[in-house]
Design a protein around this motif. Structure first.
Motif, PDB file in Angstrom:
ATOM      1  N   GLU A  92       0.364  -1.393  -0.327  1.00  0.00           N
ATOM      2  CA  GLU A  92       0.270  -0.597   0.141  1.00  0.00           C
ATOM      3  C   GLU A  92       0.616   1.196   0.163  1.00  0.00           C
ATOM      4  N   VAL A 152     -10.200   5.032   0.029  1.00  0.00           N
ATOM      5  CA  VAL A 152     -11.281   6.093   0.203  1.00  0.00           C
ATOM      6  C   VAL A 152     -11.911   5.363   1.589  1.00  0.00           C
ATOM      7  N   SER A 188     -20.888   5.124   4.387  1.00  0.00           N
ATOM      8  CA  SER A 188     -21.869   3.814   4.011  1.00  0.00           C
ATOM      9  C   SER A 188     -22.058   2.771   2.955  1.00  0.00           C
ATOM     10  N   GLU A 196      -3.496   4.465 -12.131  1.00  0.00           N
ATOM     11  CA  GLU A 196      -2.254   4.080 -11.500  1.00  0.00           C
ATOM     12  C   GLU A 196      -2.018   2.428 -11.844  1.00  0.00           C
ATOM     13  N   LEU A 210     -18.283   0.654  -2.428  1.00  0.00           N
ATOM     14  CA  LEU A 210     -18.793  -1.070  -1.642  1.00  0.00           C
ATOM     15  C   LEU A 210     -19.092  -2.086  -2.525  1.00  0.00           C
TER      16      LEU A 210
HETATM   17  C1  LIG Z   1     -15.942  10.654  -1.049  1.00  0.00           C
HETATM   18  C2  LIG Z   1     -16.238   9.703  -1.869  1.00  0.00           C
HETATM   19  C3  LIG Z   1     -17.373   9.395  -0.980  1.00  0.00           C
HETATM   20  C4  LIG Z   1     -17.027   7.799  -0.623  1.00  0.00           C
HETATM   21  N1  LIG Z   1     -18.728   7.566   0.047  1.00  0.00           N
HETATM   22  C5  LIG Z   1     -19.006   5.646  -0.382  1.00  0.00           C
HETATM   23  C6  LIG Z   1     -19.905   5.730   0.264  1.00  0.00           C
HETATM   24  O1  LIG Z   1     -20.637   6.002   1.292  1.00  0.00           O
HETATM   25  N2  LIG Z   1     -20.634   4.057  -0.266  1.00  0.00           N
HETATM   26  C7  LIG Z   1     -19.671   3.561  -0.239  1.00  0.00           C
HETATM   27  O2  LIG Z   1     -19.933   2.292  -0.954  1.00  0.00           O
HETATM   28  N3  LIG Z   1     -19.075   4.017  -1.647  1.00  0.00           N
HETATM   29  C8  LIG Z   1     -18.536   5.014  -1.581  1.00  0.00           C
HETATM   30  N4  LIG Z   1     -17.377   6.176  -2.083  1.00  0.00           N
HETATM   31  C9  LIG Z   1     -16.910   5.040  -2.988  1.00  0.00           C
HETATM   32  C10 LIG Z   1     -16.234   4.187  -2.668  1.00  0.00           C
HETATM   33  O3  LIG Z   1     -15.279   4.170  -1.739  1.00  0.00           O
HETATM   34  C11 LIG Z   1     -14.786   2.979  -3.904  1.00  0.00           C
HETATM   35  O4  LIG Z   1     -15.768   3.180  -4.848  1.00  0.00           O
HETATM   36  C12 LIG Z   1     -13.982   1.614  -3.004  1.00  0.00           C
HETATM   37  O5  LIG Z   1     -13.766   2.471  -2.251  1.00  0.00           O
HETATM   38  C13 LIG Z   1     -12.794   1.578  -4.173  1.00  0.00           C
HETATM   39  O6  LIG Z   1     -12.063   0.870  -3.511  1.00  0.00           O
HETATM   40  P1  LIG Z   1     -11.250   0.455  -4.344  1.00  0.00           P
HETATM   41  O7  LIG Z   1      -9.554  -0.483  -3.298  1.00  0.00           O
HETATM   42  O8  LIG Z   1     -10.849  -0.448  -5.211  1.00  0.00           O
HETATM   43  O9  LIG Z   1     -10.022   1.661  -4.474  1.00  0.00           O
HETATM   44  P2  LIG Z   1      -8.756   2.460  -3.824  1.00  0.00           P
HETATM   45  O10 LIG Z   1      -9.785   3.001  -1.729  1.00  0.00           O
HETATM   46  O11 LIG Z   1      -9.192   4.346  -4.211  1.00  0.00           O
HETATM   47  O12 LIG Z   1      -7.468   1.800  -3.173  1.00  0.00           O
HETATM   48  C14 LIG Z   1      -6.855   1.569  -3.531  1.00  0.00           C
HETATM   49  C15 LIG Z   1      -5.175   1.586  -3.202  1.00  0.00           C
HETATM   50  O13 LIG Z   1      -4.202   1.664  -3.604  1.00  0.00           O
HETATM   51  C16 LIG Z   1      -3.596   2.334  -3.072  1.00  0.00           C
HETATM   52  N5  LIG Z   1      -2.494   2.877  -4.738  1.00  0.00           N
HETATM   53  C17 LIG Z   1      -2.569   2.987  -5.776  1.00  0.00           C
HETATM   54  N6  LIG Z   1      -1.850   3.346  -6.366  1.00  0.00           N
HETATM   55  C18 LIG Z   1      -0.336   1.928  -5.326  1.00  0.00           C
HETATM   56  C19 LIG Z   1       0.889   2.127  -5.949  1.00  0.00           C
HETATM   57  N7  LIG Z   1       1.698   2.484  -7.123  1.00  0.00           N
HETATM   58  N8  LIG Z   1       0.990   1.010  -4.751  1.00  0.00           N
HETATM   59  C20 LIG Z   1       0.868   0.963  -3.785  1.00  0.00           C
HETATM   60  N9  LIG Z   1      -0.319   1.538  -3.413  1.00  0.00           N
HETATM   61  C21 LIG Z   1      -1.071   1.921  -4.739  1.00  0.00           C
HETATM   62  C22 LIG Z   1      -4.116   3.432  -2.643  1.00  0.00           C
HETATM   63  O14 LIG Z   1      -3.249   4.334  -2.134  1.00  0.00           O
HETATM   64  C23 LIG Z   1      -5.229   2.872  -2.378  1.00  0.00           C
HETATM   65  O15 LIG Z   1      -4.778   2.547  -1.075  1.00  0.00           O
HETATM   66  C24 LIG Z   1     -16.630   7.244  -1.831  1.00  0.00           C
HETATM   67  C25 LIG Z   1     -16.283   7.328  -3.114  1.00  0.00           C
HETATM   68  C26 LIG Z   1     -15.880   8.582  -2.622  1.00  0.00           C
HETATM   69  C27 LIG Z   1     -14.666   9.561  -3.022  1.00  0.00           C
END
Ligand SMILES: Cc1cc2nc3c(=O)[nH]c(=O)nc-3n(C[C@H](O)[C@H](O)[C@H](O)COP(=O)(O)OP(=O)(O)OC[C@H]3O[C@@H](n4cnc5c(N)ncnc54)[C@H](O)[C@@H]3O)c2cc1C
Length: 491
Positions: free
Chosen positions: A44, A52, A69, A298, A464
């Protein structure tokens, strides 16, 4: 029969899988892989996993400053929550629902219940009429009178609503919902993805509001009723995932940014990690299989050199800023705008507001009397956050002014106990037009490469409820390909 099984178990133990990205997608994929005994390392880039799902301490209170949520749709997140032993912490939000603000000539009004994506089931409902006025109601009623022959299969939600129900329904009800929930304009939303069955019900019933009525059945779910949260905040999900992974022997490495991914042997991989201090050396890590779970640009940057045919072009993703305010404001005890406010596009600098302490009773119970938590979000598709070029003090001041205007309550800077600013890049929601084709092309290219999985919101769609099942399915594909395809080749 036990020998092949023992062989698989041994192969699982010998397999080292590296997951790039410790957001929910990466952690869930890692869990699925660790469960069968594989050696798993999660890398990470940031100091903490969760992506997020972020928390911050604001005025002495630990708060979710990102996702807060989950949609209950599909039951996938709930199943994960139960598996992690958090079932008792699941809570429903206050059913009061949200308001819409910035309605010309009206100001603010509760978002009518019973609709889909803001499309009303009954234009004559007084709550709908209050927002779209008499003219808008008559225009929407034309939908019931238009000949069925004019009904085609519409691929743009904006076009569908505008042509059937008129501009007022589109601008005052549907656009606030799509921009607040998806950060996208109705014109860019595919109704088949956002509201499956709507086009078909329209063809059957002959009207769009009739189609909404049919799809909703006789349920009267308040807007927001289809989400749940965790008492203590959604960050509890990350803590539980990390604890379970550690218990299964997985390693989670924070501050470990992967800079390049390359083939090393077949089907092995070599990952280069950026040195954590400027004078240090980059580190190389070997893996038998890799799961990339980062945000889209990325992921494409890392994958384009190793996945034939995968474009490194990334569609522009909306930039968002969420300002969280903790305020001493007993005048908010009555929750004057329910659980929050959506806005008519361009009426305010802010995109939406969540009155978190009104929405989540568990949070209100943790705050001193009269203290409230309000989140003000800025930015949408093609619209940079109004806070983007401001320093922290100016961004906090703008958030407070917007909160006052959206809540209809004057909030003075002296009432502010704490402010937190968080920036995000939002992946495109699953329902954005053209996304399905782009994702299918990316997945097809990725599938040609052995010992590689890719997951995350850019592929599954944001939220999520989409991210969790996609990460589980992708981990299963990697598991199967590493264990069984290798066995087939060997056998
Ligand atoms: C402001 C906001 C509010 C939201 N609210 C909700 C909600 O209430 N309910 C809901 O269901 N969804 C919500 N969402 C959407 C939801 O949170 C996301 O769709 C989900 O959390 C995305 O998860 P992910 O693991 O795909 O991506 P991310 O959470 O973006 O995780 C990607 C990870 O990869 C890491 N990373 C990136 N590049 C590299 C690299 N080169 N090497 C190592 N690590 C790296 C990043 O640091 C990050 O930790 C919200 C989104 C936002 C922006």
């Amino acid at each position: 029969m036990s020998e092949p099984l023992e062989g698989l178990a041994a192969r699982a133990r010998e397999t080292h899988v590296v997951v790039v990205g410790g957001g929910v997608a990466g952690l869930v994929a890692a869990l699925e892989l660790a469960k069968v005994g594989m050696r798993v390392t999660v890398l990470e880039a940031e100091q903490r996993p969760g992506g997020v799902l972020r928390t911050a301490d604001v005025a002495g209170v630990t708060l979710d400053v990102g996702a807060e949520s989950f949609a209950t749709r599909g039951g996938h997140v709930r199943a994960l929550v139960d598996e992690l032993g958090l079932g008792d912490a699941v809570v429903a939000p206050n059913p009061a629902g949200a308001w819409v603000a910035g309605i010309p000539g009206v100001g603010a009004a509760p978002l009518p219940g019973g609709g889909i994506l803001g499309i009303p089931a009954n234009p004559w409902d007084p709550a709908v009429r209050r927002i779209i006025g008499v003219r808008g109601t008559w225009r929407a009623y034309l939908d019931r009178l238009r000949p069925p022959l004019t009904i085609g299969h519409d691929r743009s939600l904006g076009h569908l609503v505008r042509s059937r129900l008129g501009a007022r329904v589109l601008d005052r009800l549907v656009a606030p919902v799509t921009s607040g929930v998806y950060s996208a304009r109705p014109d860019d939303i595919d109704p088949d993805a956002a509201a499956p069955g709507l086009n078909a019900a329209l063809a059957r019933t002959g009207s769009l509001s009739g189609a909404v009525q049919v799809l909703r059945g006789d349920r009267t779910v308040a807007p927001g009723g289809a989400v749940a949260g965790l008492a203590g905040g959604m960050a509890g999900l990350v803590e539980a995932l990390v604890a379970k992974l550690v218990a299964l022997g997985a390693e989670i490495r924070p501050s470990a940014r992967v800079v390049t991914l390359r083939r090393a042997g077949a089907p092995g991989w070599s990952l280069a990690l950026a040195a954590s201090d400027p004078d240090g050396e980059d580190e190389e890590l070997a893996a038998d299989a890799v799961v990339v779970a980062t945000i889209e640009h990325e992921a494409r940057r890392l994958l384009a050199p190793v996945v034939p045919g995968l474009s490194s072009d990334t569609p522009v993703a909306p930039e968002l800023e969420v300002m969280t305010l903790v305020v001493d404001a007993p005048e908010l005890d009555a929750a004057p705008r329910g659980t929050g406010v959506l806005t008519v596009p361009h009426a305010f600098a802010a995109k939406a507001l969540t009155h978190s302490s009104a929405k989540w009773p568990w949070l209100a119970a943790r705050l001193p009397g009269g203290v409230h938590v309000v989140r003000v979000s800025f930015g949408a598709q093609d619209e940079r956050p109004a806070t983007a070029d401001l320093d922290d003090a100016a961004a906090g001041a703008l958030a407070l002014r917007e909160a006052s205007a959206l809540l209809g309550v004057h909030l003075d800077p002296a009432q502010v106990r704490g402010v937190h600013r968080e920036r995000f890049v939002q992946s495109q929601p699953a329902a954005v037009l053209g996304r399905a084709e782009r994702v299918a092309a990316a997945r097809a290219a990725i599938r040609t490469v052995p010992a590689l999985g890719v997951t995350g919101a850019w592929l599954s769609g944001t939220g999520l409820a989409q991210v969790v099942p996609d990460a589980i399915a992708e981990a299963e594909t990697v598991r199967r390909r590493v264990l069984f395809d290798a066995a087939d080749t060997a056998g």
